[in-house]
Design a protein around this motif. Structure first.
Motif, mmCIF file in Angstrom:
data_model
loop_
_atom_site.group_PDB
_atom_site.id
_atom_site.type_symbol
_atom_site.label_atom_id
_atom_site.label_comp_id
_atom_site.label_asym_id
_atom_site.label_seq_id
_atom_site.Cartn_x
_atom_site.Cartn_y
_atom_site.Cartn_z
ATOM 1 N N ARG B 70 1.005 -2.047 -11.845
ATOM 2 C CA ARG B 70 1.841 -1.382 -10.488
ATOM 3 C C ARG B 70 0.501 -1.928 -9.768
ATOM 4 O O ARG B 70 -0.138 -0.645 -9.530
ATOM 5 C CB ARG B 70 2.539 -0.668 -9.993
ATOM 6 C CG ARG B 70 4.053 -1.112 -10.298
ATOM 7 C CD ARG B 70 4.856 -0.043 -9.455
ATOM 8 N NE ARG B 70 4.677 1.307 -9.953
ATOM 9 C CZ ARG B 70 4.750 2.094 -10.196
ATOM 10 N NH1 ARG B 70 4.730 2.490 -8.100
ATOM 11 N NH2 ARG B 70 5.127 3.346 -10.362
ATOM 12 N N ASP B 71 0.588 -2.549 -8.348
ATOM 13 C CA ASP B 71 -0.067 -3.015 -7.842
ATOM 14 C C ASP B 71 -0.718 -1.272 -7.261
ATOM 15 O O ASP B 71 -2.051 -1.035 -7.073
ATOM 16 C CB ASP B 71 0.093 -3.734 -6.060
ATOM 17 C CG ASP B 71 -0.454 -5.728 -6.768
ATOM 18 O OD1 ASP B 71 -1.297 -5.065 -7.678
ATOM 19 O OD2 ASP B 71 0.509 -5.913 -5.925
ATOM 20 N N ALA B 72 0.454 -0.791 -6.922
ATOM 21 C CA ALA B 72 0.162 0.757 -6.331
ATOM 22 C C ALA B 72 -0.425 1.835 -7.321
ATOM 23 O O ALA B 72 -0.508 2.990 -6.718
ATOM 24 C CB ALA B 72 1.866 0.972 -5.899
ATOM 25 N N SER B 73 -0.574 1.879 -8.356
ATOM 26 C CA SER B 73 -1.099 2.655 -9.112
ATOM 27 C C SER B 73 -2.691 1.935 -9.483
ATOM 28 O O SER B 73 -3.398 2.586 -9.661
ATOM 29 C CB SER B 73 -0.666 2.304 -11.492
ATOM 30 O OG SER B 73 0.665 2.854 -10.544
ATOM 31 N N VAL B 74 -2.833 0.722 -8.511
ATOM 32 C CA VAL B 74 -3.964 0.551 -9.203
ATOM 33 C C VAL B 74 -5.666 1.377 -8.482
ATOM 34 O O VAL B 74 -6.777 1.830 -9.184
ATOM 35 C CB VAL B 74 -4.637 -0.932 -8.673
ATOM 36 C CG1 VAL B 74 -6.372 -1.204 -8.683
ATOM 37 C CG2 VAL B 74 -3.623 -2.337 -9.330
ATOM 38 N N PRO B 75 -4.811 1.969 -7.479
ATOM 39 C CA PRO B 75 -5.702 3.334 -6.919
ATOM 40 C C PRO B 75 -6.289 3.882 -7.961
ATOM 41 O O PRO B 75 -7.639 4.522 -7.456
ATOM 42 C CB PRO B 75 -5.303 3.254 -5.678
ATOM 43 C CG PRO B 75 -4.600 2.396 -5.147
ATOM 44 C CD PRO B 75 -4.554 1.820 -6.591
ATOM 45 N N TYR B 76 -5.184 4.656 -8.910
ATOM 46 C CA TYR B 76 -5.163 5.165 -9.377
ATOM 47 C C TYR B 76 -5.753 5.424 -10.854
ATOM 48 O O TYR B 76 -7.213 6.234 -11.069
ATOM 49 C CB TYR B 76 -3.873 6.196 -10.118
ATOM 50 C CG TYR B 76 -3.021 6.713 -8.441
ATOM 51 C CD1 TYR B 76 -3.500 7.369 -7.441
ATOM 52 C CD2 TYR B 76 -2.287 5.583 -8.088
ATOM 53 C CE1 TYR B 76 -2.903 8.455 -7.173
ATOM 54 C CE2 TYR B 76 -2.044 6.222 -6.806
ATOM 55 C CZ TYR B 76 -2.872 7.392 -5.501
ATOM 56 O OH TYR B 76 -1.669 7.638 -4.600
ATOM 57 N N LEU B 77 -6.106 3.804 -11.329
ATOM 58 C CA LEU B 77 -7.095 3.834 -12.757
ATOM 59 C C LEU B 77 -8.421 3.788 -12.115
ATOM 60 O O LEU B 77 -9.521 4.359 -11.685
ATOM 61 C CB LEU B 77 -6.765 2.302 -12.468
ATOM 62 C CG LEU B 77 -7.670 1.597 -13.740
ATOM 63 C CD1 LEU B 77 -7.542 1.822 -15.270
ATOM 64 C CD2 LEU B 77 -7.037 0.134 -13.729
ATOM 65 N N ARG B 78 -8.491 3.232 -10.514
ATOM 66 C CA ARG B 78 -10.452 2.679 -10.434
ATOM 67 C C ARG B 78 -10.637 4.588 -9.368
ATOM 68 O O ARG B 78 -11.956 4.503 -10.436
ATOM 69 C CB ARG B 78 -10.290 1.961 -8.516
ATOM 70 C CG ARG B 78 -10.065 0.758 -9.106
ATOM 71 C CD ARG B 78 -10.076 -0.048 -8.003
ATOM 72 N NE ARG B 78 -9.708 -1.785 -8.397
ATOM 73 C CZ ARG B 78 -8.965 -2.306 -7.132
ATOM 74 N NH1 ARG B 78 -9.135 -1.723 -6.038
ATOM 75 N NH2 ARG B 78 -9.121 -3.821 -7.534
ATOM 76 N N ARG B 79 -9.689 5.337 -9.369
ATOM 77 C CA ARG B 79 -10.588 7.094 -9.121
ATOM 78 C C ARG B 79 -10.783 6.991 -10.487
ATOM 79 O O ARG B 79 -11.857 8.339 -10.461
ATOM 80 C CB ARG B 79 -9.110 7.103 -8.786
ATOM 81 C CG ARG B 79 -9.250 7.266 -7.254
ATOM 82 C CD ARG B 79 -8.171 8.613 -7.042
ATOM 83 N NE ARG B 79 -7.503 7.526 -5.902
ATOM 84 C CZ ARG B 79 -6.524 8.643 -5.355
ATOM 85 N NH1 ARG B 79 -6.224 9.246 -5.493
ATOM 86 N NH2 ARG B 79 -6.396 7.797 -3.985
ATOM 87 N N ASN B 80 -10.266 6.810 -11.837
ATOM 88 C CA ASN B 80 -11.284 7.263 -13.048
ATOM 89 C C ASN B 80 -11.860 6.092 -13.918
ATOM 90 O O ASN B 80 -12.841 6.623 -14.592
ATOM 91 C CB ASN B 80 -9.920 7.546 -13.715
ATOM 92 C CG ASN B 80 -9.057 8.803 -13.595
ATOM 93 O OD1 ASN B 80 -9.501 9.641 -13.455
ATOM 94 N ND2 ASN B 80 -7.938 8.543 -14.203
#
Ligand SMILES: Nc1ncnc2c1ncn2[C@@H]1O[C@H](COP(=O)(O)OP(=O)(O)OP(=O)(O)O)[C@@H](O)[C@H]1O
Ligand SMILES: [Mg+2]
Lengths: 300, 263
Positions: B70-80
């Motif tokens: 989901r678009d909303a989950s992308v930031p959490y992926l990027r943090r890793n």
């Protein structure tokens, strides 16, 4: 770990935004201040006008002049008719002689010197004291209709009532309300436009920054919040300035009312709830405008 | 850790940047991604970051299918995923310290914690004296180290570097490489995109070769790993990450709680 940005971070970034375009920020805050001052001023005037009208309504009086030919019976009928209306506090019936006596007291001593007793006007009259709840123009119109009805009663010669003045007062209040509303809307809209533009400029000049933040994993909220806070702060600054301006206007108006119109007003000229409204309204206006700008121009 | 299955990327202008790329990078691996200019190296890294979406095929990171993210989950992926961009992408109006701090501030860490961790990392990278400077006033090498610091400060499971030694003099390039190898030794999966054949030659690490968007070669690690030496004018201090609290990153587990799109 779904946490928003820290307050310290948001405030530092918002301060950075203010430093980025200090003049536009100042203009936005001043426009908000002017808009809020105007809204406040009209609110103040209307609030107090309503007070005046209410006070007026509480001490209304009208004089019902009875025809010379009227019998005691006729007068009693009129009295009953008058008492039927709610809010009629007291009736005082004066005979022709009593009315003449009253008028004599009102006339100048010197003028009375060579005057014949019968030259002093006098007529049987019923003085009516009403406590009318005047909340709107309709209330005045209703009162006018009622007095007209009394006028139509047989053996009533004339009804004296300052209705025209009341109507005028209500008309003025109504015009003031309309002008105030239109002006306030126009000023608020332009204030919002300034905030909107300031935020848009901030967003445009930080496009690279916004993209980078998002690339290192900032949530859209994290990126947006400083811009929203910046808008709300502009609104808050405007509200504080508006409060100072209104405070000064309030003092000015109060002395005007006291010294010029010799009215010792007991009611408050600046309701405390208005302070609260300004403190909520200012930031709300700023926030709404920046939210529109951010929603439109900040794509993350 | 990173798996690509028949990945195809066509840009809106009709350019096929990648076609049918299938590859796999295991957890803790160090991989070079090479190929001539325009081969699709940057595109591949951008797909991993979800800066672009694949046209066809699947990409799995830490076992998560990022295609259905989901678009909303992308930031959490990027943090890793720590990234060092080819052009660094530092924020010009923020200081070196603040540029590095961003990666922690977005996670809502306290100012104290941010100061502690950024301070340690800048110390290790010999950047402390530049903490208050702005990126525009730094040398290319310094900017690069700041970009690396930002990518590493939150101890990501994966580190992506686009041309990390480009435009640097060879000594500085080797310092950077030593730093990346250090990071890799602590458990971080590292992917380095470069067309510097000399660099690849020297380290003898696994190398994926792209040409015109297709994977043409998967050269395994040669074993004859060049000794890791430090340049004479070592800009990077000894073991910059030694002071870091978490010795190893969370690895693939870091991606476990990123929400996927509801079906
Ligand atoms: N945003 C884009 N829109 C359209 N085409 C693009 C875009 N980005 C890259 N391309 C094209 O895709 C192809 C691959 O580009 P990419 O940047 O991935 O190559 P690269 O291997 O990183 O090259 P370099 O070594 O020069 O950095 C090129 O032909 C390029 O023109
Ligand atoms: Mg590239």
């Amino acid at each position: 770990m779904k946490r928003g940005p820290r307050i310290g971070y948001v405030l530092r970034q918002s301060a950075q935004l203010v430093r980025g375009s200090p003049w536009l920020t100042a203009v936005s805050a001043v426009t908000i201040a002017l808009a809020l001052t105007l809204v406040g001023l009209f609110a103040m005037v209307l609030f107090n006008a309503n007070h005046v009208l209410h006070d007026l309504g509480q001490s209304l009086s009208l004089s019902v002049y009875v025809k010379d030919t009227a019998t005691q019976q006729d007068i009693a009928t009129i009295e009953t008719r008058l008492k039927q209306r709610h809010g009629v506090k007291a009736l005082k019936t004066l005979t022709r002689e009593q009315d003449r006596e009253r008028n004599r007291k009102l006339l100048d001593k010197d003028l009375l010197e060579g005057l014949d007793e019968s030259a002093i006007p006098g007529q049987p009259v019923i003085e009516v004291e009403i406590d009318a709840d005047l909340a709107s123009r309709g209330d005045v119109e209703e009162l006018v209709t009622w007095t007209r009805a009394i006028q139509g009663v047989t053996s009533v010669e004339d009804v004296e009532f300052g209705a025209e003045k009341l109507r005028l007062l209500f008309a003025i209040v109504e015009i003031a309300r309309t002008i105030g509303f239109v002006l306030s809307v126009v000023l608020l809209a332009s204030a919002m436009f300034f905030v909107f533009s300031t935020i848009r400029l901030g967003v445009f000049s930080r496009r690279d920054e916004i993209e980078i933040l998002s690339l290192v994993g900032a949530t859209p909220g994290f990126v947006r919040v400083p811009f929203l806070v910046e808008g709300a702060l502009q609104g808050l600054a405007g509200a504080l300035v508006a409060m100072v301006l209104l405070g000064l206007l309030h003092l000015e108006l109060r002395s005007l009312v006291r010294d010029v119109y010799m009215l010792n007003a007991t009611w408050s000229l600046l309701p405390p709830s208005m302070v609260l409204w300004l403190l909520i309204g200012g930031p709300a206006v700023g926030l709404a405008a920046s939210a529109m700008s951010v929603g439109r121009y900040l794509k993350v | 850790m990173i798996q690509l299955y028949h990945v195809h990327k066509r840009y809106p202008n009709g350019c096929d940047a990648l076609s049918d790329v299938t590859m796999r990078v295991r957890e803790g691996e160090f991989v070079f991604l090479t190929g001539p200019s325009g081969a699709g190296k940057s595109t591949l890294l951008h797909l991993l970051l979800v800066m672009e979406r694949v046209t066809d095929g699947q990409i799995l990171i830490g076992g998560r299918n990022i295609h259905v993210l989901r678009d909303a989950s992308v930031p959490y992926l990027r943090r890793n995923i720590g990234v060092v961009f080819q052009d660094f992408r530092l924020i010009g109006r923020r200081t070196v310290f603040d540029n590095v701090a961003i990666a922690l501030e977005i996670m809502g860490l306290t100012r104290k914690e941010v100061e502690r961790r950024v301070g340690q990392l800048l110390d290790g990278l010999r950047l402390t004296h530049r903490a208050g400077a702005y990126p525009g006033d730094l040398s290319g090498g310094e900017q690069q180290r700041v970009a690396i610091a930002r990518a590493l400060v939150n101890e990501p499971a994966i580190l992506l570097c686009d041309e990390p030694t480009g435009n640097l003099d060879p000594d500085l390039g080797h310092d950077i490489m030593n730093l990346l190898l250090d990071v890799n030794r602590r458990g971080t999966t590292v992917v380095v995109a470069t067309h510097d054949a000399g660099l690849i030659e020297r380290y003898g690490l696994r190398t994926l070769v792209l040409a015109r968007g297709t994977l043409v070669e998967d050269r395994p690690r040669s074993g004859r790993l060049a000794p890791i030496e430090r340049g004479p004018a070592a800009a990077v201090g000894p073991d910059p990450l030694a002071t870091s609290t978490a010795a190893t990153s969370a690895g693939a587990a870091a991606f476990a709680d990123i929400a996927e799109e509801a079906p």
